[in-house]
Design an enzyme around this catalytic site. Structure first.
Site, PDB file in Angstrom:
ATOM      1  N   ASP A 184      31.438   6.008  54.354  1.00  0.00           N
ATOM      2  CA  ASP A 184      32.816   5.342  54.617  1.00  0.00           C
ATOM      3  C   ASP A 184      33.948   6.233  54.308  1.00  0.00           C
ATOM      4  OD1 ASP A 184      31.805   3.165  55.863  1.00  0.00           O
ATOM      5  OD2 ASP A 184      31.626   1.981  53.933  1.00  0.00           O
ATOM      6  N   HIS A 236      36.236  35.408  45.817  1.00  0.00           N
ATOM      7  CA  HIS A 236      36.606  34.044  46.474  1.00  0.00           C
ATOM      8  C   HIS A 236      36.040  32.882  45.436  1.00  0.00           C
ATOM      9  CE1 HIS A 236      37.188  35.035  51.042  1.00  0.00           C
ATOM     10  NE2 HIS A 236      38.214  35.395  49.978  1.00  0.00           N
ATOM     11  N   ASP A 247      45.151  32.983  43.631  1.00  0.00           N
ATOM     12  CA  ASP A 247      45.209  33.082  45.121  1.00  0.00           C
ATOM     13  C   ASP A 247      45.343  31.886  45.922  1.00  0.00           C
ATOM     14  OD1 ASP A 247      44.986  33.730  47.824  1.00  0.00           O
ATOM     15  OD2 ASP A 247      43.378  35.168  47.330  1.00  0.00           O
ATOM     16  N   HIS A 259      37.038  44.986  49.268  1.00  0.00           N
ATOM     17  CA  HIS A 259      37.472  44.255  50.466  1.00  0.00           C
ATOM     18  C   HIS A 259      38.629  45.063  51.290  1.00  0.00           C
ATOM     19  CE1 HIS A 259      41.224  42.937  48.183  1.00  0.00           C
ATOM     20  NE2 HIS A 259      40.437  42.755  47.349  1.00  0.00           N
ATOM     21  N   HIS A 300      45.182  41.069  56.395  1.00  0.00           N
ATOM     22  CA  HIS A 300      44.706  40.239  57.719  1.00  0.00           C
ATOM     23  C   HIS A 300      45.891  39.612  58.352  1.00  0.00           C
ATOM     24  CE1 HIS A 300      44.931  36.765  55.263  1.00  0.00           C
ATOM     25  NE2 HIS A 300      44.241  37.392  54.373  1.00  0.00           N
ATOM     26  N   HIS A 321      43.033  33.509  58.021  1.00  0.00           N
ATOM     27  CA  HIS A 321      42.477  34.812  58.517  1.00  0.00           C
ATOM     28  C   HIS A 321      42.881  34.401  60.209  1.00  0.00           C
ATOM     29  CE1 HIS A 321      39.772  35.883  54.823  1.00  0.00           C
ATOM     30  NE2 HIS A 321      41.021  35.985  54.852  1.00  0.00           N
ATOM     31  N   GLU A 340      47.099  43.147  50.506  1.00  0.00           N
ATOM     32  CA  GLU A 340      46.743  42.613  49.199  1.00  0.00           C
ATOM     33  C   GLU A 340      45.526  43.404  48.658  1.00  0.00           C
ATOM     34  OE1 GLU A 340      43.968  39.339  50.026  1.00  0.00           O
ATOM     35  OE2 GLU A 340      44.404  39.363  52.062  1.00  0.00           O
ATOM     36  N   TYR A 398      38.668  45.624  40.817  1.00  0.00           N
ATOM     37  CA  TYR A 398      37.843  44.512  40.118  1.00  0.00           C
ATOM     38  C   TYR A 398      36.809  45.478  39.384  1.00  0.00           C
ATOM     39  CZ  TYR A 398      39.963  42.009  43.963  1.00  0.00           C
ATOM     40  OH  TYR A 398      40.793  41.783  44.793  1.00  0.00           O
ATOM     41  N   ARG A 401      44.452  41.420  41.936  1.00  0.00           N
ATOM     42  CA  ARG A 401      45.032  41.405  43.235  1.00  0.00           C
ATOM     43  C   ARG A 401      46.504  40.909  43.280  1.00  0.00           C
ATOM     44  NH1 ARG A 401      40.829  38.749  45.212  1.00  0.00           N
ATOM     45  NH2 ARG A 401      41.785  36.595  45.427  1.00  0.00           N
ATOM     46  N   GLU A 437      49.177  40.005  46.488  1.00  0.00           N
ATOM     47  CA  GLU A 437      49.066  39.944  47.899  1.00  0.00           C
ATOM     48  C   GLU A 437      50.658  39.164  48.230  1.00  0.00           C
ATOM     49  OE1 GLU A 437      46.251  36.823  49.059  1.00  0.00           O
ATOM     50  OE2 GLU A 437      46.211  37.517  51.156  1.00  0.00           O
TER      51      GLU A 437
HETATM   52  N1  GLY Z   1      43.005  33.759  50.373  1.00  0.00           N
HETATM   53  C1  GLY Z   1      41.924  34.564  51.220  1.00  0.00           C
HETATM   54  C2  GLY Z   1      42.555  35.909  51.240  1.00  0.00           C
HETATM   55  O1  GLY Z   1      43.299  36.385  50.527  1.00  0.00           O
HETATM   56  O2  GLY Z   1      42.122  36.578  52.258  1.00  0.00           O
HETATM   57 MN    MN Z   2      44.581  37.133  52.162  1.00  0.00          MN
HETATM   58 MN    MN Z   3      44.663  35.420  49.575  1.00  0.00          MN
END
Ligand code: GLY
Ligand code: MN
Ligand code: MN
Length: 425
Positions: A22, A229, A246, A336, A340, A347, A370, A374, A392, A394
């Site tokens: 439910d 992540h 983030d 990374h 994006h 994304h 971004e 690390y 990071r 961003e």
């Molecule tokens: N929050 C995921 C990224 O920065 O791509």
């Molecule tokens: Mn991002």
């Molecule tokens: Mn992000």
């Protein structure tokens, strides 16, 4: 439809998924479906069908849930077929239970179908059965419906370039999200748990009108900041460590995506400051390239150059910058990409290369910048003072005719501004 006058485009609404008895997972409409219809109910299907005779217009057909007073008493109002016609402006609308019967007829004038196969097997069966029915009548109609194409070839390209209305929604999502990050920068104290900060951030999104988060908020203190992540958000924040947040709110289906990294205490330590200033330098260098004509991939390249230089001058890597880049050794600290596209999906859709050519920036595109750095907890070769640090920074960038607009400029990122805010909170 102008570019594909003999095609049919088919879009299925997202499904509702059961979480436990439910209780459903929160429902959010599929992005292409919402982009084209504005219709946010589950169990719906959108058909853009080619004109049935030459010279006529293409038709928009919505299949939707029937109105049902008993169900609506439990779950809320539905628009029904009438609403699909009169509120959402469909040319035709039918109850969703008629989809299987009606679809072959609607596909008859089409030579090509654009539909995302492989996303929803049950829906795939309905669409493939309709295609097969059409093919059986090919001998008589002389039309061949042979191709199934990815709708994103067309819709992705449309969504990549944001209209004035979409930019307004992104500005709103970004300004609310900036407020949430500033609130966190003011209120975080040693001894708080990551989940308290997540609650503050998400509360600010909701309080200011975002319907939901654009993605699960990452609130990562200390060593957790090195997990790209990280989602657990359940550890205590300690003085002397950094906190990486983030998080982005989604406003009317458009999301922000902001990262800031700041001290749990008042000030950055010396090694933290060294890495922070390097990441900020990389971000500011990349932003210099944010203007029409820049090849998208060159921004990542620039970030790597700055970061690799820093890795060498800080003594984290040895050798020459060009070797560190060519061998990929820099990935130990920067694993990374530099950004994006951003829009309805965090994304977002859109091709980074087109016809084998690197894509250039054009006005109306929105993307993130971004860079990060690390040093993993288990990196025994890195000097101990740098271990467990993840940083990071961003921002969300709109390309304009001559340069860019930083949609997330409302959150400080200079170290002195951050420390001032930490002291004032
Ligand atoms: N929050 C995921 C990224 O920065 O791509
Ligand atoms: Mn991002
Ligand atoms: Mn992000």
């Amino acid at each position: 439809m102008k570019a594909n006058p003999t095609s049919a485009f088919l879009f299925a609404a997202n499904r509702e998924f059961i979480r436990n008895p439910d209780v459903d997972y929160p429902f959010r409409q599929e992005s292409n479906f919402y982009y084209l219809s504005g219709f946010s109910e589950a169990e719906s299907f959108l058909v853009l069908a080619p004109a049935s005779k030459p010279g006529a217009n293409y038709r928009t057909i919505l299949f939707v849930r029937r109105r049902d007073p008993e169900k609506e008493m439990w779950e809320g109002e539905r628009y029904g077929v009438d609403g699909a016609l009169h509120v959402f402006g469909a040319d035709e609308a039918y109850p969703i239970d008629e989809l299987e019967r009606k679809l072959p007829e609607l596909l008859k004038p089409a030579e090509k179908v654009h539909y995302r196969l492989g996303h929803d097997e049950r829906m795939d069966r309905t669409v493939l059965a309709a295609l097969e029915t059409c093919r059986r009548s090919q001998g008589r109609t002389g039309k061949s419906l042979s191709a199934v194409a990815d709708p994103n070839e067309t819709v992705g390209e449309m969504r990549l370039f944001k209209s004035a209305d979409e930019i307004e929604l992104l500005r709103k999502a970004c300004s609310i999200s900036a407020d949430a990050h500033v609130a966190a920068m003011k209120e975080v104290r040693p001894g708080m748990n990551e989940y308290e900060v997540e609650a503050l951030v998400d509360y600010t999104f909701r309080r200011k009108g975002c319907q939901r988060v654009g993605y699960g908020s990452i609130v990562a203190g200390g060593k957790n900041s090195t997990c790209l992540h990280y989602r657990a958000n359940n550890e205590v924040l300690r003085d002397g460590e950094l906190l990486l947040i983030d998080a982005g709110g989604e406003y009317d289906y458009y999301t922000a995506d902001i990262t800031r990294t700041f001290p749990v205490g008042r000030q950055f330590s010396k090694p933290q400051a060294a890495l922070y200033d390097l990441v900020l330098k990389a971000q500011l260098e990349v932003l210099k390239l944010a203007k029409p004509g820049t090849p998208y991939a060159s921004m990542h390249q620039r970030a790597i150059e700055v970061l690799a230089d820093g890795m060498l001058s800080l003594g984290l890597l040895k050798g020459k910058a060009e070797d560190v880049i060519r061998s990929g050794a820099f990935r130990r600290f920067y694993p990374h990409g530099t950004g994006h596209f951003l829009g309805m999906d965090v994304h977002d859709v859109g091709l980074y290369q087109k016809n084998g050519e690197p894509r250039q920036l054009e006005a109306g595109m929105v993307f993130t910048v971004e860079p990060g750095f690390y040093v993993q907890p288990g990196d025994a070769e890195a000097p101990a003072e740098y271990r467990n640090i993840g940083i990071r920074i961003e921002d969300d960038i709109l390309v304009t005719a001559n340069g860019f607009e930083n949609l997330t400029a409302g959150v400080p990122k200079e170290r002195s501004e951050i420390e001032a805010l930490r002291a004032s909170g």
